[in-house]
Enzyme design. Structure first.
Site, PDB file in Angstrom:
ATOM      1  N   HIS A  60       0.901  -1.152   0.000  1.00 20.58           N
ATOM      2  CA  HIS A  60       0.000   0.000   0.000  1.00 20.58           C
ATOM      3  C   HIS A  60       0.937   1.198   0.000  1.00 20.58           C
ATOM      4  O   HIS A  60       1.399   1.642   1.067  1.00 20.58           O
ATOM      5  CB  HIS A  60      -0.872   0.035   1.255  1.00 20.58           C
ATOM      6  N   GLN A  63       1.229   4.190   2.517  1.00 17.40           N
ATOM      7  CA  GLN A  63       1.575   3.962   3.924  1.00 17.40           C
ATOM      8  C   GLN A  63       3.065   4.168   4.202  1.00 17.40           C
ATOM      9  O   GLN A  63       3.474   4.276   5.357  1.00 17.40           O
ATOM     10  CB  GLN A  63       1.092   2.580   4.376  1.00 17.40           C
ATOM     11  N   TYR A 123      -6.370   0.859  -2.737  1.00 23.57           N
ATOM     12  CA  TYR A 123      -7.778   1.107  -2.378  1.00 23.57           C
ATOM     13  C   TYR A 123      -8.131   2.567  -2.178  1.00 23.57           C
ATOM     14  O   TYR A 123      -9.293   2.902  -1.952  1.00 23.57           O
ATOM     15  CB  TYR A 123      -8.182   0.297  -1.145  1.00 23.57           C
ATOM     16  N   ARG A 211     -14.294  -9.081   5.138  1.00 30.84           N
ATOM     17  CA  ARG A 211     -14.975  -8.031   5.914  1.00 30.84           C
ATOM     18  C   ARG A 211     -15.536  -6.956   4.996  1.00 30.84           C
ATOM     19  O   ARG A 211     -16.545  -6.326   5.298  1.00 30.84           O
ATOM     20  CB  ARG A 211     -13.978  -7.343   6.855  1.00 30.84           C
ATOM     21  N   GLU A 240      -5.925 -12.004   9.041  1.00 30.64           N
ATOM     22  CA  GLU A 240      -4.777 -11.338   9.653  1.00 30.64           C
ATOM     23  C   GLU A 240      -4.884 -11.279  11.168  1.00 30.64           C
ATOM     24  O   GLU A 240      -3.891 -11.380  11.869  1.00 30.64           O
ATOM     25  CB  GLU A 240      -4.684  -9.916   9.068  1.00 30.64           C
ATOM     26  N   HIS A 274      -1.730 -12.325   4.297  1.00 30.99           N
ATOM     27  CA  HIS A 274      -1.940 -12.491   5.745  1.00 30.99           C
ATOM     28  C   HIS A 274      -2.864 -13.692   6.035  1.00 30.99           C
ATOM     29  O   HIS A 274      -3.891 -13.536   6.702  1.00 30.99           O
ATOM     30  CB  HIS A 274      -2.579 -11.250   6.392  1.00 30.99           C
ATOM     31  N   ASP A 325       4.145  -4.368   2.346  1.00 27.10           N
ATOM     32  CA  ASP A 325       2.845  -3.983   2.912  1.00 27.10           C
ATOM     33  C   ASP A 325       2.813  -2.539   3.418  1.00 27.10           C
ATOM     34  O   ASP A 325       2.666  -1.614   2.638  1.00 27.10           O
ATOM     35  CB  ASP A 325       2.483  -5.008   3.999  1.00 27.10           C
TER      36      ASP A 325
HETATM   37  C1  NGQ Z   1      -4.933  -2.103   4.693  1.00 25.65           C
HETATM   38  N1  NGQ Z   1      -3.455  -3.287   6.195  1.00 25.65           N
HETATM   39  O1  NGQ Z   1      -5.826  -2.307   3.883  1.00 25.65           O
HETATM   40  O2  NGQ Z   1      -4.107  -1.191   4.567  1.00 25.65           O
HETATM   41  C2  NGQ Z   1      -4.845  -3.021   5.882  1.00 25.65           C
HETATM   42  C3  NGQ Z   1      -5.545  -2.420   7.052  1.00 25.65           C
HETATM   43  C4  NGQ Z   1      -7.821  -3.445   7.091  1.00 25.65           C
HETATM   44  C5  NGQ Z   1      -3.101  -4.480   6.677  1.00 25.65           C
HETATM   45  N2  NGQ Z   1      -4.019  -5.395   6.739  1.00 25.65           N
HETATM   46  C6  NGQ Z   1      -6.993  -2.219   6.858  1.00 25.65           C
HETATM   47  N3  NGQ Z   1      -1.890  -4.738   7.087  1.00 25.65           N
HETATM   48  O3  NGQ Z   1      -7.338  -4.559   6.959  1.00 25.65           O
HETATM   49  O4  NGQ Z   1      -8.982  -3.285   7.406  1.00 25.65           O
HETATM   50 ZN    ZN Z   2      -2.477  -5.044   2.958  1.00 27.75          ZN
END
Ligand code: NGQ
Ligand code: ZN
Length: 460
Positions: A60, A63, A123, A211, A240, A274, A325
């Site tokens: 991502h 980040q 996203y 989710r 995860e 994950h 990540d």
């Molecule tokens: C993300 N990051 O989409 O950036 C996710 C967090 C989520 C990681 N899973 C957000 N490491 O999973 O809801």
């Molecule tokens: Zn991710």
């Protein structure tokens, strides 16, 4: 006209080879790789051992500007979920220009560290108010430009995000920038496909997680993707956090990986990012599906996710690769070391990633991650073999940790003992030398751009 390079030592899929003549096409694909050659004066020589470039299977990009900024207590019990609140706050203000600056700096860092391609799990699609930009692909275009300018190989995975939890709960305000109807996602993919092709990026899709995507959204978008490109990569965040597993059990009676395997056509084009929390059956079934386990060891450690049972996965011959990540570390050596160390700490053993045919841990890790990373990328970036892209790194033989060692020991020292002082001399992607003497040609301007974008965001 082909291009030639002579390497005294090169890591081929079959292991280390000596006196290797490497030959690639003007398009940057390996044409021939032949060991046991006598070098001639007109062929340039690699200044050190040649190792395949590493695919980064999960990023991502935005980040990167948040890395290191959430290491303080914000809650009595900080967790992945409280980190996510801070991350959303940061994501809320990011502009397309800032995303491009951050991604450009990040891709320079990745290339300097030896990552030669990246899968962007993207996203952050819409404007800060949650409305689509006039150009709906605005944020994706920023990533495409960053990859093109830096020479980074790209698999672009636009993310489908529709709900805030299992059972179709409405998205929260902080998720407004992520949301697409299934139709709108198909239009985005159609818009992006020719643009990706034009710069030999691969287009895939990422349902964010179970989710965030309800069953009908998942089914429909996969059908739409198949109609466009039935072999396009599909990546998903799957299991995860324990709270995620519990919520999935409460919703469906099944754990996330089991649910996915029963309700989606999971196969070798899938990457399960994950897949941290699986039971014994899920390990067996997920490995047998042919999907790649997307491991992000430094991020998973940073966020307190849990420990993937790497040796169980290896016992089932599962494919796997690494991703940076959240970019808390941007170095294949660090993520491979973290992966091995997490296993040593939980099992009380050493050299866990070695296996019957490969006692060298660093080599087993490197070659496993290249093979699985290439599979997840859906691009021919699987190492030093004809037909694959000429993506490679040359180790720095003048680095004190490596100097005077055999190539096996150099790779092991690079992974386990270089103490963050990168031992990468050159990095080539698609047959182009992008990094020389450890530096990318855009290093200064790209890093300045990243720092400036972060400063703006911190003021906002
Ligand atoms: C993300 N990051 O989409 O950036 C996710 C967090 C989520 C990681 N899973 C957000 N490491 O999973 O809801
Ligand atoms: Zn991710």
């Amino acid at each position: 006209m082909t291009h030639l390079l002579f390497a005294e030592h090169a890591l081929l899929p079959t292991g280390w080879a000596r006196d290797v003549l490497l030959q690639w096409t003007p398009q940057g694909q390996w044409h021939a790789i032949v060991a046991g050659q006598t070098p001639t004066a007109d062929v340039p020589r690699a200044p050190g051992p040649v190792v395949p470039g590493m695919p980064n299977l999960h990023s991502h990009a935005f980040q990167r500007a948040l890395a290191g900024l959430t290491e303080f207590r914000s809650n009595a019990q900080d967790s992945f979920w409280s980190w996510r609140t801070l991350m959303y706050r940061f994501a809320a203000q990011l502009s397309p220009a800032q995303l491009e600056a951050i991604a450009t700096g990040l891709y320079v860092e990745m290339l300097e560290a030896g990552y030669t391609s990246v899968c962007e799990f993207h996203y952050l699609h819409h404007a800060a108010n949650g409305q689509a930009f006039a150009e709906p692909a605005e944020m994706s275009l920023a990533l495409l430009r960053a990859a093109k300018r830096t020479g980074m190989g790209l698999t672009l995975l636009p993310v489908l995000y529709q709900t805030s939890g299992f059972g179709g709960t409405a998205p929260t305000p902080g998720q407004g920038r992520f949301i697409h109807s299934t139709d709108a996602m198909m239009r985005l993919l159609e818009r992006l496909q020719p643009l990706c092709q034009a710069q030999s990026a691969r287009l895939g899709l990422a349902p964010h997680s179970l989710r965030a995507v309800p069953p009908e959204g998942l089914r429909e978008v996969l059908l739409g993707l198949d109609a466009m490109d039935a072999t396009a990569p599909v990546h998903i965040h799957i299991a995860e956090q324990r709270a995620e597993v519990d919520a999935c059990l409460a919703w469906s009676g099944q754990r996330p990986v089991a649910w996915l395997l029963d309700h989606a056509p999971v196969n070798a084009r899938w990457c399960l990012v994950h897949a941290t929390h699986m039971d014994a059956q899920e390990y067996r079934r997920a490995a047998a599906s042919g999907a790649v386990a997307g491991l992000c060891p430094t991020t998973e450690a940073n966020l307190g996710d849990g420990i993937f049972e790497f040796n169980t996965w290896q016992d089932h011959q599962g494919a796997w690769g690494i991703g940076s990540d959240s970019h808390i570390a941007v170095h294949p050596a660090e993520d491979l070391m973290m992966l091995e160390y997490s296993q040593r700490l939980s099992l009380g053993q050493r050299n866990v990633a070695a296996h019957a045919t490969q006692p060298e841990v660093a080599q087993a890790l490197w070659q496993g991650a290249v093979a699985g990373g290439a599979q997840a990328a859906g691009r021919p970036v699987g190492g030093l073999a004809p037909g694959q892209q000429a993506d490679f790194i040359v180790l720095d033989t003048s680095h004190p940790t490596l100097a005077g060692l055999s190539p096996e020991m150099m790779l092991a020292s690079h992974v386990f003992a270089s103490s963050r002082s990168s031992a990468v001399a050159q990095v080539w992607s698609s047959g182009q030398a992008l990094v020389q003497q450890g530096r990318h040609a855009l290093h200064e301007s790209a890093m300045a751009g990243l720092v400036q974008a972060r400063s703006q965001l911190l003021k906002g």
